[in-house]
Each structure stands twice: as structure tokens, then as C-alpha cells.
Design a protein around this motif. Structure first.
Motif, PDB file in Angstrom:
ATOM      1  N   ILE A  37       0.588  -1.174  -0.106  1.00 10.58           N
ATOM      2  CA  ILE A  37      -0.094   0.125  -0.272  1.00 10.58           C
ATOM      3  C   ILE A  37       0.721   0.929   0.128  1.00 10.58           C
ATOM      4  N   GLN A  38       0.728   2.377  -1.050  1.00 11.01           N
ATOM      5  CA  GLN A  38       0.768   3.264  -1.152  1.00 11.01           C
ATOM      6  C   GLN A  38       0.412   4.358  -0.390  1.00 11.01           C
ATOM      7  N   SER A  39       1.360   4.924   0.945  1.00  8.82           N
ATOM      8  CA  SER A  39       0.871   6.109   1.655  1.00  8.82           C
ATOM      9  C   SER A  39       0.693   7.813   0.278  1.00  8.82           C
ATOM     10  N   LEU A  40      -0.323   8.176   0.539  1.00  3.30           N
ATOM     11  CA  LEU A  40      -0.853   9.214  -0.586  1.00  3.30           C
ATOM     12  C   LEU A  40      -1.329  10.649   0.234  1.00  3.30           C
ATOM     13  N   THR A  41      -0.481  11.572  -0.358  1.00  6.57           N
ATOM     14  CA  THR A  41      -0.490  12.866   0.149  1.00  6.57           C
ATOM     15  C   THR A  41      -1.985  13.249   0.417  1.00  6.57           C
ATOM     16  N   THR A  42      -2.563  14.322   1.445  1.00  2.00           N
ATOM     17  CA  THR A  42      -3.223  14.695   1.992  1.00  2.00           C
ATOM     18  C   THR A  42      -3.667  15.680   0.082  1.00  2.00           C
ATOM     19  N   ASP A  43      -2.861  16.242  -0.489  1.00  2.00           N
ATOM     20  CA  ASP A  43      -3.049  17.276  -1.753  1.00  2.00           C
ATOM     21  C   ASP A  43      -3.753  16.116  -2.893  1.00  2.00           C
ATOM     22  N   LEU A  44      -3.113  14.684  -3.261  1.00  2.00           N
ATOM     23  CA  LEU A  44      -3.234  14.705  -3.937  1.00  2.00           C
ATOM     24  C   LEU A  44      -5.201  13.031  -4.083  1.00  2.00           C
ATOM     25  N   LEU A  45      -5.238  12.623  -2.100  1.00  2.00           N
ATOM     26  CA  LEU A  45      -6.083  12.414  -2.322  1.00  2.00           C
ATOM     27  C   LEU A  45      -7.399  13.691  -1.756  1.00  2.00           C
ATOM     28  N   SER A  46      -7.470  14.691  -2.126  1.00  2.00           N
ATOM     29  CA  SER A  46      -7.950  15.576  -1.856  1.00  2.00           C
ATOM     30  C   SER A  46      -8.764  16.246  -3.623  1.00  2.00           C
ATOM     31  N   ALA A  47      -7.498  16.508  -4.354  1.00  2.00           N
ATOM     32  CA  ALA A  47      -7.879  16.282  -5.470  1.00  2.00           C
ATOM     33  C   ALA A  47      -8.322  15.658  -6.137  1.00  2.00           C
ATOM     34  N   VAL A  48      -8.041  13.923  -6.458  1.00  2.00           N
ATOM     35  CA  VAL A  48      -9.090  13.104  -7.019  1.00  2.00           C
ATOM     36  C   VAL A  48     -10.287  12.947  -6.246  1.00  2.00           C
ATOM     37  N   GLU A  98      -8.247   6.053  -0.168  1.00  2.00           N
ATOM     38  CA  GLU A  98      -6.170   5.815  -0.232  1.00  2.00           C
ATOM     39  C   GLU A  98      -6.796   4.101   0.204  1.00  2.00           C
ATOM     40  N   ARG A  99      -7.212   3.262   0.521  1.00  2.00           N
ATOM     41  CA  ARG A  99      -7.531   2.066   0.085  1.00  2.00           C
ATOM     42  C   ARG A  99      -8.106   1.393  -1.061  1.00  2.00           C
ATOM     43  N   GLY A 100      -8.724   1.905  -1.403  1.00  2.00           N
ATOM     44  CA  GLY A 100      -9.740   1.651  -2.435  1.00  2.00           C
ATOM     45  C   GLY A 100      -8.594   2.500  -3.870  1.00  2.00           C
ATOM     46  N   LEU A 101      -7.971   3.283  -3.589  1.00  2.00           N
ATOM     47  CA  LEU A 101      -6.978   3.589  -5.300  1.00  2.00           C
ATOM     48  C   LEU A 101      -6.077   2.728  -4.745  1.00  2.00           C
ATOM     49  N   ASN A 102      -5.234   2.406  -3.923  1.00  2.00           N
ATOM     50  CA  ASN A 102      -4.139   1.257  -4.279  1.00  2.00           C
ATOM     51  C   ASN A 102      -4.909   0.010  -4.822  1.00  2.00           C
ATOM     52  N   ASN A 103      -6.167  -1.022  -5.037  1.00  2.00           N
ATOM     53  CA  ASN A 103      -6.329  -1.698  -4.510  1.00  2.00           C
ATOM     54  C   ASN A 103      -6.805  -1.528  -5.981  1.00  2.00           C
ATOM     55  N   ALA A 104      -7.272  -0.540  -7.076  1.00  2.00           N
ATOM     56  CA  ALA A 104      -7.822  -0.408  -8.006  1.00  2.00           C
ATOM     57  C   ALA A 104      -6.229  -0.765  -8.481  1.00  2.00           C
ATOM     58  N   ALA A 105      -5.536  -0.120  -8.406  1.00  2.00           N
ATOM     59  CA  ALA A 105      -3.910   0.257  -9.032  1.00  2.00           C
ATOM     60  C   ALA A 105      -3.346  -0.722  -9.101  1.00  2.00           C
ATOM     61  N   GLN A 106      -3.570  -1.625  -8.060  1.00  2.00           N
ATOM     62  CA  GLN A 106      -3.032  -2.787  -8.024  1.00  2.00           C
ATOM     63  C   GLN A 106      -3.473  -3.695  -9.649  1.00  2.00           C
ATOM     64  N   GLU A 107      -5.179  -3.675  -9.136  1.00  2.00           N
ATOM     65  CA  GLU A 107      -5.988  -4.827 -10.135  1.00  2.00           C
ATOM     66  C   GLU A 107      -6.193  -3.817 -11.529  1.00  2.00           C
ATOM     67  N   LEU A 108      -5.528  -2.968 -12.093  1.00  2.00           N
ATOM     68  CA  LEU A 108      -5.183  -2.165 -13.496  1.00  2.00           C
ATOM     69  C   LEU A 108      -4.126  -1.827 -13.748  1.00  2.00           C
ATOM     70  N   GLY A 109      -3.038  -2.839 -13.047  1.00  2.00           N
ATOM     71  CA  GLY A 109      -1.881  -2.857 -13.007  1.00  2.00           C
ATOM     72  C   GLY A 109      -0.726  -1.757 -13.225  1.00  2.00           C
ATOM     73  N   TYR A 110      -0.717  -0.798 -12.576  1.00  2.00           N
ATOM     74  CA  TYR A 110      -0.129  -0.017 -12.467  1.00  2.00           C
ATOM     75  C   TYR A 110       0.926  -0.225 -11.361  1.00  2.00           C
ATOM     76  N   ALA A 111       2.271   0.861 -11.263  1.00  2.00           N
ATOM     77  CA  ALA A 111       2.914   0.409 -10.448  1.00  2.00           C
ATOM     78  C   ALA A 111       2.776   0.155  -8.882  1.00  2.00           C
ATOM     79  N   ASN A 112       2.184   2.181  -9.422  1.00  2.00           N
ATOM     80  CA  ASN A 112       1.831   2.542  -8.269  1.00  2.00           C
ATOM     81  C   ASN A 112       0.663   3.346  -8.056  1.00  2.00           C
ATOM     82  N   ALA A 113      -0.185   3.589  -6.666  1.00  2.00           N
ATOM     83  CA  ALA A 113      -0.959   4.609  -6.931  1.00  2.00           C
ATOM     84  C   ALA A 113      -1.806   5.759  -7.404  1.00  2.00           C
ATOM     85  N   GLU A 114      -0.366   6.571  -7.335  1.00  2.00           N
ATOM     86  CA  GLU A 114       0.691   7.798  -7.372  1.00  2.00           C
ATOM     87  C   GLU A 114       0.054   7.922  -9.014  1.00  2.00           C
ATOM     88  N   HIS A 115       0.710   7.178  -9.464  1.00  2.00           N
ATOM     89  CA  HIS A 115       0.296   7.115 -11.424  1.00  2.00           C
ATOM     90  C   HIS A 115      -0.755   7.001 -11.444  1.00  2.00           C
TER      91      HIS A 115
END
Ligand SMILES: C[S@@+](CC[C@H](N)C(=O)[O-])C[C@H]1O[C@@H](n2cnc3c(N)ncnc32)[C@H](O)[C@@H]1O
Length: 286
Positions: free
Chosen positions: A2-13, A34-51
Motif C-alpha cells: 500500500i502506497q501512502s498518499l499525500t492529503t493534497d493528492l487524495l483531495s485532488a482525486v 487511499e485503500r480503494g485507490l491502491n487496490n484499483a491501481a494494483q488491479e489495473l496493473g499500475y506500478a503505484n497508486a500515484e501513477h
């Protein structure tokens, strides 16, 4: 990981998802976001949630990938006969009064909507309650629709096969009466009840309702419970008002304690509160 994400990034998304899809997370639910975005990123094959988030913000995700994101952000907790008081009210008051009114007018049709039905436990509990309170149910036309934004939850609802966690507050006699053992540790709802529920995709924040095409007009009962928490207060109120517009005269709108205390401080337009989580539209024909 799980990649921890900044509040700014979470707020933007969060802002983007709220504008585009009506999905909204207040800051207390940022860990779910944050957890949902990490899971989605993994399912979609991204290297990390930020990407993955950057692609979401650039509008680069196609409809199917966006649906994967939605699915991971709307994992809905539910179980059979959630909030027993509501089902007691249904069986002792709401359904009997509705039947009486309908019989009087010679219209043996019932129209019920479970909006935000998740994996189906709510609409199937409604089907069980109908079968328990309507002895001549076969002679009635039952229009019981159940909708959700999460396509994976709808697939599970189609299967109607559940583990013990879904039955945790259901009276045990129902278990033997209405379910059969299916896959290991699972029980499937009998087909004679499953047939009443028509499942479909509907986004409460984007799609149109009431419409006759979606089968959401002139409803006798609308359930929308534990769903408004996914919206801003303003959007939650607009949705409650739109759902109220779907009711036929005398129709009931059934919410949950979390929805009615935070989002429905005033009854939706044209409705009167008749219980802590139940509202009724006045019946001009009375
Ligand atoms: C916590 S579950 C509630 C299930 C059931 N109503 C109950 O009370 O047990 C919330 C459901 O609302 C759905 N939901 C969230 N946002 C939605 C939207 N914009 N349109 C339709 N359904 C939505 C979620 O996918 C989830 O299945």
C-alpha cells in the motif's frame, strides 16, 4: 504494497471523483479512499497508486478502467434483514396498508426499489418479507428493482449465494425456509424468491430518475439505506429529493439512521416523517 498518499493528492482525486461520478469521501474516510485507490491501481496493473491517480486526473482512464476504480471505492457492507425494525414495520404496517389500498383500487401491482443494493441482501430480504405477508403473492404483479453503481456487487447479487456473515442477524428459521446449501459454506436463495428481484446498474449521482424506462417512476416503496454517506451533504440531499419524486402518492421512502441523521435533517420534498428512518408521501386519494 500500500502506497501512502499525500492529503493534497487524495483531495485532488476526491474532487475529481465527486465532480465526475458523485462519489465523495469526507476526510474521516480518506483511509478508505487511499485503500480503494491502491487496490484499483494494483488491479489495473499500475506500478503505484500515484501513477494511477495522475491518469485519473488527466482523464486518461477509459470507461472500463474507471469502473474498476469505482468498484474498489464502493465496497458496500450489507447483510440480510439489516435493521430489523424496518422489516418489522414493513411486515406489520407498510405492506398490509399498501395491499389494502391497492386491493381497494383493483390494482394488484407493487413497485419497489432498493437503490444502492450492494450484493443483494437488502432486495432479497424485501422479497422474503413480501412472500411472508402476501398469501396470494402469485396473483400480484411484483416490480422489485435493485440497482447499484458497483458491477461486481451486482454480479454477486445475481448469484444470490452467501456466506454466514450475510446471515448474521437473520432469524434462523428463515435460513432453512428460504435458502439451500450451494458452494462450500454458502447458501443460495431459492429461485421462487430470487425471480422477484431485477438487478441493474444505476448511478444515483449521474443517471436520470424517475423515468419509466428505468422502472423508477410511481414507486410504492423506495429503500435507500447506508448509501448517502458516499455523497456530499448537498448532493445527498438532492438525491433524497429525487428519490422522493419517484414515489407514487402514499409511497414510503426508507432510509437508515446514518442517512437520516446526517443527510435528511428535513423530510425530502413532499414527504412526512413517520418514523426515525421512514418517510411517507401524502396520499391524495385517501
Ligand atoms: C453500504 S452499501 C449499502 C447496501 C444496502 N443498502 C444496505 O443498507 O445494507 C452502499 C452501496 O451504495 C452503492 N453506491 C455508492 N455510490 C453509489 C452511486 N453513486 N449510485 C449507486 N449506488 C451507489 C455502493 O456501491 C454500495 O453497494
Amino acid at each position: 504494497m500500500i502506497q501512502s498518499l499525500t492529503t493534497d493528492l487524495l483531495s485532488a482525486v476526491n474532487h475529481y471523483l465527486s465532480e465526475r461520478l458523485g462519489l465523495y469521501f469526507n476526510e474521516m474516510r480518506y483511509s478508505d479512499l487511499e485503500r480503494g485507490l491502491n487496490n484499483a491501481a494494483q488491479e489495473l496493473g499500475y506500478a503505484n497508486a500515484e501513477h494511477c491517480i495522475n491518469e485519473i486526473l488527466e482523464g486518461a482512464l477509459n470507461k472500463q478502467d474507471l469502473q474498476t476504480v469505482v468498484r474498489n471505492l464502493t465496497v458496500g457492507e450489507t447483510y440480510f434483514f439489516r435493521d430489523q425494525a424496518v422489516f418489522i414495520a414493513m411486515e406489520e404496517k407498510i405492506i398490509p396498508e399498501l395491499l389494502k389500498r391497492k386491493r381497494k383500487s383493483g390494482n394488484k401491482a407493487l413497485r419497489i426499489w432498493s437503490a444502492g443494493c450492494s450484493t443483494g441482501e437488502e432486495p432479497y430480504s424485501i422479497a422474503i418479507s413480501l412472500s411472508r405477508t402476501i398469501p396470494d403473492i402469485d396473483s400480484w404483479q411484483i416490480h422489485l428493482i435493485a440497482t447499484d453503481i458497483n458491477t461486481r456487487s451486482l454480479e454477486k447479487a445475481h448469484n444470490a449465494s452467501y456466506g454466514s456473515w450475510s446471515f448474521r442477524t437473520m432469524p434462523s428459521e428463515f435460513f432453512h425456509q428460504y435458502f439451500q446449501p450451494s458452494a462450500e459454506g454458502q447458501h443460495k436463495l431459492n429461485d421462487n424468491l430470487r425471480k422477484y428481484v431485477k438487478l441493474s446498474y444505476l448511478n444515483l449521482a449521474e443517471d436520470e430518475y424517475p423515468t419509466s424506462k428505468s422502472g423508477t417512476s410511481e414507486m410504492d416503496i423506495v429503500f435507500c439505506r447506508n448509501v448517502l454517506i458516499y455523497f456530499t451533504q448537498q448532493r445527498g440531499k438532492q438525491i433524497a429529493d429525487k428519490l422522493a419524486d419517484c414515489l407514487a402518492p402514499g409511497g414510503s421512502f426508507i432510509t437508515s439512521a446514518s442517512d437520516s441523521s446526517r443527510f435528511i435533517t428535513q423530510p425530502p420534498k413532499g414527504l412526512q416523517r413517520v418514523g426515525s428512518t421512514i418517510f411517507v408521501k401524502s396520499n391524495a386519494e385517501k
